[in-house]
Design a protein around this motif. Structure first.
Motif, PDB file in Angstrom:
ATOM      1  N   LEU A   1     -13.827  -7.416  -8.044  1.00  0.00           N
ATOM      2  CA  LEU A   1     -14.302  -7.991  -6.780  1.00  0.00           C
ATOM      3  C   LEU A   1     -14.688  -9.463  -6.945  1.00  0.00           C
ATOM      4  N   GLU A   2     -15.289  -9.788  -8.091  1.00  0.00           N
ATOM      5  CA  GLU A   2     -15.625 -11.198  -8.346  1.00  0.00           C
ATOM      6  C   GLU A   2     -14.356 -12.020  -8.549  1.00  0.00           C
ATOM      7  N   ARG A   3     -13.362 -11.386  -9.183  1.00  0.00           N
ATOM      8  CA  ARG A   3     -12.082 -12.069  -9.372  1.00  0.00           C
ATOM      9  C   ARG A   3     -11.448 -12.354  -8.009  1.00  0.00           C
ATOM     10  N   ALA A   4     -11.536 -11.382  -7.101  1.00  0.00           N
ATOM     11  CA  ALA A   4     -10.985 -11.576  -5.758  1.00  0.00           C
ATOM     12  C   ALA A   4     -11.705 -12.726  -5.044  1.00  0.00           C
ATOM     13  N   GLU A   5     -13.009 -12.813  -5.224  1.00  0.00           N
ATOM     14  CA  GLU A   5     -13.767 -13.897  -4.595  1.00  0.00           C
ATOM     15  C   GLU A   5     -13.339 -15.254  -5.177  1.00  0.00           C
ATOM     16  N   ALA A   6     -13.122 -15.324  -6.475  1.00  0.00           N
ATOM     17  CA  ALA A   6     -12.657 -16.585  -7.085  1.00  0.00           C
ATOM     18  C   ALA A   6     -11.264 -16.947  -6.568  1.00  0.00           C
ATOM     19  N   ARG A   7     -10.438 -15.930  -6.367  1.00  0.00           N
ATOM     20  CA  ARG A   7      -9.093 -16.203  -5.821  1.00  0.00           C
ATOM     21  C   ARG A   7      -9.174 -16.665  -4.380  1.00  0.00           C
TER      22      ARG A   7
ATOM     23  N   ASP B   1      -4.720  -4.834  -9.635  1.00  0.00           N
ATOM     24  CA  ASP B   1      -5.830  -4.592 -10.566  1.00  0.00           C
ATOM     25  C   ASP B   1      -6.303  -3.143 -10.526  1.00  0.00           C
ATOM     26  N   LEU B   2      -6.087  -2.466  -9.394  1.00  0.00           N
ATOM     27  CA  LEU B   2      -6.489  -1.060  -9.300  1.00  0.00           C
ATOM     28  C   LEU B   2      -5.706  -0.197 -10.290  1.00  0.00           C
ATOM     29  N   GLY B   3      -4.542  -0.688 -10.712  1.00  0.00           N
ATOM     30  CA  GLY B   3      -3.755   0.030 -11.714  1.00  0.00           C
ATOM     31  C   GLY B   3      -3.246   1.376 -11.216  1.00  0.00           C
ATOM     32  N   GLN B   4      -3.013   1.481  -9.933  1.00  0.00           N
ATOM     33  CA  GLN B   4      -2.634   2.757  -9.316  1.00  0.00           C
ATOM     34  C   GLN B   4      -1.218   2.631  -8.752  1.00  0.00           C
ATOM     35  N   GLY B   5      -0.392   3.662  -8.942  1.00  0.00           N
ATOM     36  CA  GLY B   5       0.950   3.664  -8.347  1.00  0.00           C
ATOM     37  C   GLY B   5       1.894   2.669  -9.006  1.00  0.00           C
ATOM     38  N   ALA B   6       3.026   2.453  -8.351  1.00  0.00           N
ATOM     39  CA  ALA B   6       4.070   1.571  -8.901  1.00  0.00           C
ATOM     40  C   ALA B   6       3.538   0.145  -9.062  1.00  0.00           C
ATOM     41  N   ALA B   7       3.840  -0.475 -10.228  1.00  0.00           N
ATOM     42  CA  ALA B   7       3.461  -1.868 -10.442  1.00  0.00           C
ATOM     43  C   ALA B   7       4.374  -2.756  -9.613  1.00  0.00           C
ATOM     44  N   LEU B   8       3.798  -3.743  -8.939  1.00  0.00           N
ATOM     45  CA  LEU B   8       4.616  -4.654  -8.129  1.00  0.00           C
ATOM     46  C   LEU B   8       4.708  -6.044  -8.748  1.00  0.00           C
ATOM     47  N   TRP B   9       4.098  -6.217  -9.913  1.00  0.00           N
ATOM     48  CA  TRP B   9       4.399  -7.371 -10.767  1.00  0.00           C
ATOM     49  C   TRP B   9       5.064  -6.822 -12.015  1.00  0.00           C
ATOM     50  N   PRO B  10       6.123  -7.483 -12.513  1.00  0.00           N
ATOM     51  CA  PRO B  10       6.741  -7.031 -13.761  1.00  0.00           C
ATOM     52  C   PRO B  10       5.749  -7.098 -14.930  1.00  0.00           C
ATOM     53  N   GLU B  11       6.015  -6.316 -15.959  1.00  0.00           N
ATOM     54  CA  GLU B  11       5.140  -6.247 -17.125  1.00  0.00           C
ATOM     55  C   GLU B  11       5.221  -7.525 -17.975  1.00  0.00           C
ATOM     56  N   ASP B  12       6.425  -8.033 -18.186  1.00  0.00           N
ATOM     57  CA  ASP B  12       6.621  -9.223 -19.019  1.00  0.00           C
ATOM     58  C   ASP B  12       6.064 -10.484 -18.333  1.00  0.00           C
ATOM     59  N   PRO B  13       5.259 -11.276 -19.070  1.00  0.00           N
ATOM     60  CA  PRO B  13       4.604 -12.444 -18.452  1.00  0.00           C
ATOM     61  C   PRO B  13       5.579 -13.445 -17.821  1.00  0.00           C
TER      62      PRO B  13
ATOM     63  N   LEU C   1       0.843  -1.209   0.000  1.00  0.00           N
ATOM     64  CA  LEU C   1       0.000   0.000   0.000  1.00  0.00           C
ATOM     65  C   LEU C   1       0.871   1.250   0.000  1.00  0.00           C
ATOM     66  N   PHE C   2       1.931   1.232   0.790  1.00  0.00           N
ATOM     67  CA  PHE C   2       2.813   2.391   0.883  1.00  0.00           C
ATOM     68  C   PHE C   2       3.606   2.572  -0.409  1.00  0.00           C
ATOM     69  N   GLU C   3       4.177   1.489  -0.937  1.00  0.00           N
ATOM     70  CA  GLU C   3       4.965   1.582  -2.169  1.00  0.00           C
ATOM     71  C   GLU C   3       4.103   2.068  -3.334  1.00  0.00           C
ATOM     72  N   LYS C   4       2.860   1.642  -3.376  1.00  0.00           N
ATOM     73  CA  LYS C   4       1.967   2.024  -4.471  1.00  0.00           C
ATOM     74  C   LYS C   4       1.277   3.363  -4.204  1.00  0.00           C
ATOM     75  N   GLU C   5       1.488   3.910  -2.986  1.00  0.00           N
ATOM     76  CA  GLU C   5       0.827   5.153  -2.575  1.00  0.00           C
ATOM     77  C   GLU C   5      -0.683   5.072  -2.726  1.00  0.00           C
ATOM     78  N   ILE C   6      -1.234   3.956  -2.281  1.00  0.00           N
ATOM     79  CA  ILE C   6      -2.689   3.787  -2.268  1.00  0.00           C
ATOM     80  C   ILE C   6      -3.196   4.187  -0.897  1.00  0.00           C
ATOM     81  N   LEU C   7      -4.183   5.056  -0.898  1.00  0.00           N
ATOM     82  CA  LEU C   7      -4.737   5.541   0.358  1.00  0.00           C
ATOM     83  C   LEU C   7      -5.645   4.466   0.964  1.00  0.00           C
ATOM     84  N   ALA C   8      -5.352   4.061   2.196  1.00  0.00           N
ATOM     85  CA  ALA C   8      -6.176   3.060   2.863  1.00  0.00           C
ATOM     86  C   ALA C   8      -6.077   3.263   4.361  1.00  0.00           C
TER      87      ALA C   8
END
Lengths: 223, 223
Positions: free
Chosen positions: B87-93, A74-86, A21-28
């Motif tokens: 949210l549905e994806r989170a529930e499936a996970r 999935d929120l697509g907010q802030g720094a990505a914490l999974w790499p882009e390449d599959p 949450l902190f690295e992505k700067e997501i408010l929670a």
């Protein structure tokens, strides 16, 4: 969207998410809680009875930590914490699972849970044989972590990812009870030192649980 | 992209992926293997020493099964096995993790691994107390599965998802040794009957391991 994370401070899984949450700067809203003191209330929200859990808009509940991590991405907010390449993403997921499953079973459960959680939960005395096994196992894991840290900038590649946050979540909890022989593993220590210096780490270093003091060097950036 | 899945036939995690490849109509070589008979060869590819693993173009290796599942989704090919809505994806996970972590620890390890894996690995006799605990625990899980199956078309919602494949992977393995009391849980049985009738399930029902015959009704669609 209003997010609220309920977490137990000495949980590696909660720590992974607090860092994220902190690295992505997501408010929670981030609220500490003790799972075994909130039983009925907790199982109504998570039938598995575990923390962390993430409340979304005061209604939906997301758990466990793996699903919360994916949701935050999935929120697509802030720094990505999974790499882009599959393929690189798969490698980051492999190492995240390494710590959240293998390290958890072979180290965290045998050190932290024996020493600290059992005492807080009043479920008996630490089992000396299990603690010895945990202290043996952590050396194998620190070897592997050193191997990775020697070859890569961060554990899964060039960029910080959930792999680092998962590893740091577990190691910081085990470090709380002084069971990480950092000095024998300089590459692992260097990686942890870089993690520990990040602003996202500060709240973890301030955690104090159930009147048990952490190991002396726990919050020390120059350990 | 050339894909090759190495799996142990009586692994719930391998089964989840065999079902996924078939449901998504992804072309892959699927090869059965026995992890404890391929030690050095296996740890060179997966340091954790476990199957399943997915080889990509004869080089990259993806593991464990949670990372492989995400990778298959990332290919964007065939039926989606995570819902579109976050949210549905989170529930499936959540439900996928329920089976792959909680059911695995509370049932699969105490029934299938005691009865079958120990014998195949020659690591001792089944532990009667553990098997009894597993047979007790499975009833709690079948209750929860019935609760979900009563309220939803598939376990995580309207569409088939990894939640169903994970649950079916575990239950079909435990069913191989006859430890699922289906008749006491009609809603769970109805859900499993629908899973069992899918073309993707056929190869699972044909599995035979180490000269051990499955329970009588194992491959029976009208069980």
């Amino acid at each position: 969207m209003k997010l609220r994370l309920l977490h137990f401070p000495l949980s590696p899984f909660g720590r992974k998410l607090r860092l994220a949450l902190f690295e992505k700067e997501i408010l929670a809203e981030i609220e500490a809680a003790t799972p075994w003191e909130m039983d009925a209330d907790l199982t109504a929200r998570n039938p598995a009875g575990t923390l962390p859990l993430l409340e979304v808009d005061g209604e939906a509940v997301i758990c466990p930590s793996s699903a919360i991590a994916e949701f935050l991405e999935d929120l697509g907010q802030g720094a990505a914490l999974w790499p882009e390449d599959p393929l690189e993403r798969a490698e980051a997921r492999r190492i995240t699972a390494w710590f959240d499953e293998k390290f958890h079973r072979e180290v965290t459960e045998l050190t932290l849970y024996e020493k600290v959680h059992k005492r807080l939960k009043r479920t008996g005395n630490p089992d000396a044989a299990r603690m010895r096994a945990g202290q043996h196992n952590i050396r194998i894991h620190l070897d592997y972590l050193s191997y990775l840290a020697d070859r890569r900038n961060w554990l899964a590649g060039d960029a910080l990812s959930y792999a680092d946050l998962a590893a740091a979540g577990h190691l910081s909890c085990v470090d709380y009870c002084g069971d990480v022989p950092w000095d024998d593993y300089p590459a692992a220590k260097d990686w942890y030192s870089r993690m520990k210096s990040r602003p996202s780490f500060r709240s973890l270093l301030a955690d104090r649980v159930g009147g048990m003091a952490p190991a002396k060097h726990y919050a020390d950036l120059d350990f």
